[in-house]
Design an enzyme around this catalytic site. Sequence first.
Site, PDB file in Angstrom:
ATOM      1  CG  HIS A 201     -21.448 -28.740 -12.277  1.00 57.95           C
ATOM      2  ND1 HIS A 201     -20.327 -28.691 -11.885  1.00 57.95           N
ATOM      3  CD2 HIS A 201     -22.266 -29.125 -13.066  1.00 57.95           C
ATOM      4  CE1 HIS A 201     -19.806 -29.790 -13.001  1.00 57.95           C
ATOM      5  NE2 HIS A 201     -21.029 -30.112 -13.695  1.00 57.95           N
TER       6      HIS A 201
ATOM      7  CD  GLU B 121     -18.354 -36.097 -12.063  1.00 57.67           C
ATOM      8  OE1 GLU B 121     -18.110 -36.413 -13.826  1.00 57.67           O
ATOM      9  OE2 GLU B 121     -18.624 -35.448 -11.464  1.00 57.67           O
TER      10      GLU B 121
ATOM     11  CG  ASP C  93     -19.642 -35.256 -17.628  1.00 51.45           C
ATOM     12  OD1 ASP C  93     -19.478 -34.614 -16.659  1.00 51.45           O
ATOM     13  OD2 ASP C  93     -20.149 -36.128 -18.337  1.00 51.45           O
TER      14      ASP C  93
ATOM     15  CG  ASP D 219     -16.359 -30.331 -17.888  1.00 53.81           C
ATOM     16  OD1 ASP D 219     -16.886 -29.743 -16.766  1.00 53.81           O
ATOM     17  OD2 ASP D 219     -16.477 -31.329 -17.650  1.00 53.81           O
TER      18      ASP D 219
HETATM   19  O1  TEU Z   1     -21.797 -35.872 -13.032  1.00 50.03           O
HETATM   20  C1  TEU Z   1     -21.663 -37.372 -12.320  1.00 50.03           C
HETATM   21  C2  TEU Z   1     -21.622 -37.103 -11.418  1.00 50.03           C
HETATM   22  O2  TEU Z   1     -21.440 -37.732 -10.492  1.00 50.03           O
HETATM   23  C3  TEU Z   1     -23.003 -36.463 -10.383  1.00 50.03           C
HETATM   24  O3  TEU Z   1     -23.904 -35.873 -12.086  1.00 50.03           O
HETATM   25  C4  TEU Z   1     -23.628 -37.012  -9.455  1.00 50.03           C
HETATM   26  O4  TEU Z   1     -23.260 -37.950  -9.402  1.00 50.03           O
HETATM   27  C5  TEU Z   1     -25.092 -36.523  -9.327  1.00 50.03           C
HETATM   28  O5  TEU Z   1     -24.777 -35.003 -10.229  1.00 50.03           O
HETATM   29  C6  TEU Z   1     -25.085 -36.687  -8.148  1.00 50.03           C
HETATM   30  O6  TEU Z   1     -26.425 -36.086  -7.248  1.00 50.03           O
HETATM   31  C7  TEU Z   1     -20.947 -34.869 -14.329  1.00 50.03           C
HETATM   32  C8  TEU Z   1     -21.454 -34.186 -14.738  1.00 50.03           C
HETATM   33  O7  TEU Z   1     -20.320 -32.966 -13.463  1.00 50.03           O
HETATM   34  C9  TEU Z   1     -22.528 -33.440 -14.357  1.00 50.03           C
HETATM   35  O8  TEU Z   1     -22.906 -31.907 -14.550  1.00 50.03           O
HETATM   36  C10 TEU Z   1     -23.125 -34.154 -15.393  1.00 50.03           C
HETATM   37  O9  TEU Z   1     -24.679 -34.181 -14.920  1.00 50.03           O
HETATM   38  C11 TEU Z   1     -23.432 -36.077 -15.439  1.00 50.03           C
HETATM   39  O10 TEU Z   1     -21.620 -35.907 -15.315  1.00 50.03           O
HETATM   40  C12 TEU Z   1     -23.957 -36.015 -16.691  1.00 50.03           C
HETATM   41  O11 TEU Z   1     -22.252 -35.355 -18.171  1.00 50.03           O
END
Ligand code: TEU
Length: 551
Positions: free
Chosen positions: A330, A257, A202, A101
Amino acid sequence: MTTFTKAWWKEEVIYQIYPRSFKDSTGDGIGDLRGIISKLDYITDLGVDIIWLSPIYQSPNDDNGYDISDYYSIHPEFGTMADFDELLAGLHKRGMRLIMDVVFNHSSDEHKWFEVSRSSKDNEYRDYYFWRKGKEGAPPNNWKSFFGGSAWEYDERTEEYYLHLFTKRQPDLNWENPAVRKSIYEILRFWLDKGIDGFRMDVIPLISKRLEFEDSPYEALNDTIEHIYSNGPKVHQYINEMYEKVLQDYDIMTVGEGPGISKEVGLAYVGHDRGELNMIFHLDHMFLGHGPLGKFDPVDYSWKDIKRLFQEWDTAMGESGWISIFLDNHDFPRLVSRFGNDKEYHIESAKLLALMILTLRGTPCIYQGSELGMTNVCFDYIAEYRDVETINYHKEFIDRGLTTGQFLKLVHEHGRDNARTPMQWNSSDHAGFSKGQPWINVNPNYITINAAEVLADTDSIFYFYKEMLLYRKSHKTLIYGSYEELVQPSENLFAYKREDADHEFLIIMNHSDTIVHFDIDVRDFSLEIQNISNKMSQVLLPWEARMYLRN
Ligand code: TEU
């Protein structure tokens, strides 16, 4: 029929491990790499292929590792680089792969780049980040962080603001700067040359900023995410450059993502001829229910919306692109709690959702614990929550007049810590996750929901996943076949076909607590998989799922 290009990353199944919560080998209450190594036989027995490891790099853990302070080192709480090498070798020896990741939209504020950048206005790292003057003592614009509050933080030392679309300890990296991109490509090569099999990228659609930094005209956070933060003017130029300069040199897979990636722009990221990414985790179905203020400002939605989105995305991808199929990770509530019925039909609905993930068109991604039927957690106290998103929004909602009790109810349903409670290995202390006090409390239902229980029950969710994973491997129609929804009179039915020149699969699912009749003629089909034993031919019991095959 389909003429899909074949690829291993289309045929294999991803299993996401959130290392912090998977298995602790040292007793410090934090999951680690040696803990994962100790469970390699368990993972192999399940039958998954690609392990996606959430970040394990050096980090102050403001956002549990999605705030990286050194991209080249393993956080000591997770172990050593030698542990990492052993894990990678252990996976490869078992015929599995590992994707890392990587978080390149932002770094940690403890990264040396940022520490130097903020120290003065004229150093080599100043333009690794976005620094702007404020406006009459206020931030440069009205942009909001994903995690509440302004997306700008004022820094006294140089009397300017820096941009952070997430927490103020996650300053956004400036991809406009060729030196930033060069540094990132070097990091990618470092991990690829260690032999990993790809990357989960990410929030990749955020890396190109609209540099005018004009105010967002949108009320709803998700509209700002899609139209202001994501899909910026140079996003494809940057991803294509990354592909040209690094990724294309390796037999790997990349999954982006994609907050803000709509079906209209999806192919631009994953089209087979684009030279960008292999697939994306789009979030359209996951953001369903997020109101103007985000997930803790919920609005209604239904399975009708979910089925529509799966059809729309499949049509948008056609035979030119590819997505991953997932229902949790997660960042989201547990799939059986959100999309199933984790009370009266816990096992049935967990199996139905497994069948869905493993028969829709795309690379399935299973989140750790789904195979156990792990559920959301309802902690009694806000102090039990660890997620910075929850903590930040709690403050915001209290300021807005909500009580902590009212906010807790929202967290129980929508919070990210639902997916971050420790894996439930057995009914011993701390669910066998750790000999010490875990970094976050274990879900109290670990006494009955745990790996020891499901491994001892041949009719468990685990063995249903295992059976489906095996079946999918030997039936390529479920991978490369076409997808067509068979819209039914009952809104409680989800039915679709997967077909190629050799086989036709029919999947029919009742995603409700009531009995449902269906009128699809199945006389020419053989019943291959069923999650509930039910002999009635045209009637599905609550949460019953069937897969038929016509040869
Ligand atoms: O997530 C981005 C994201 O879109 C999520 O944060 C989602 O929008 C949000 O949790 C919904 O409420 C990525 C990672 O998966 C996340 O764990 C990180 O917190 C975030 O980016 C920042 O790196």
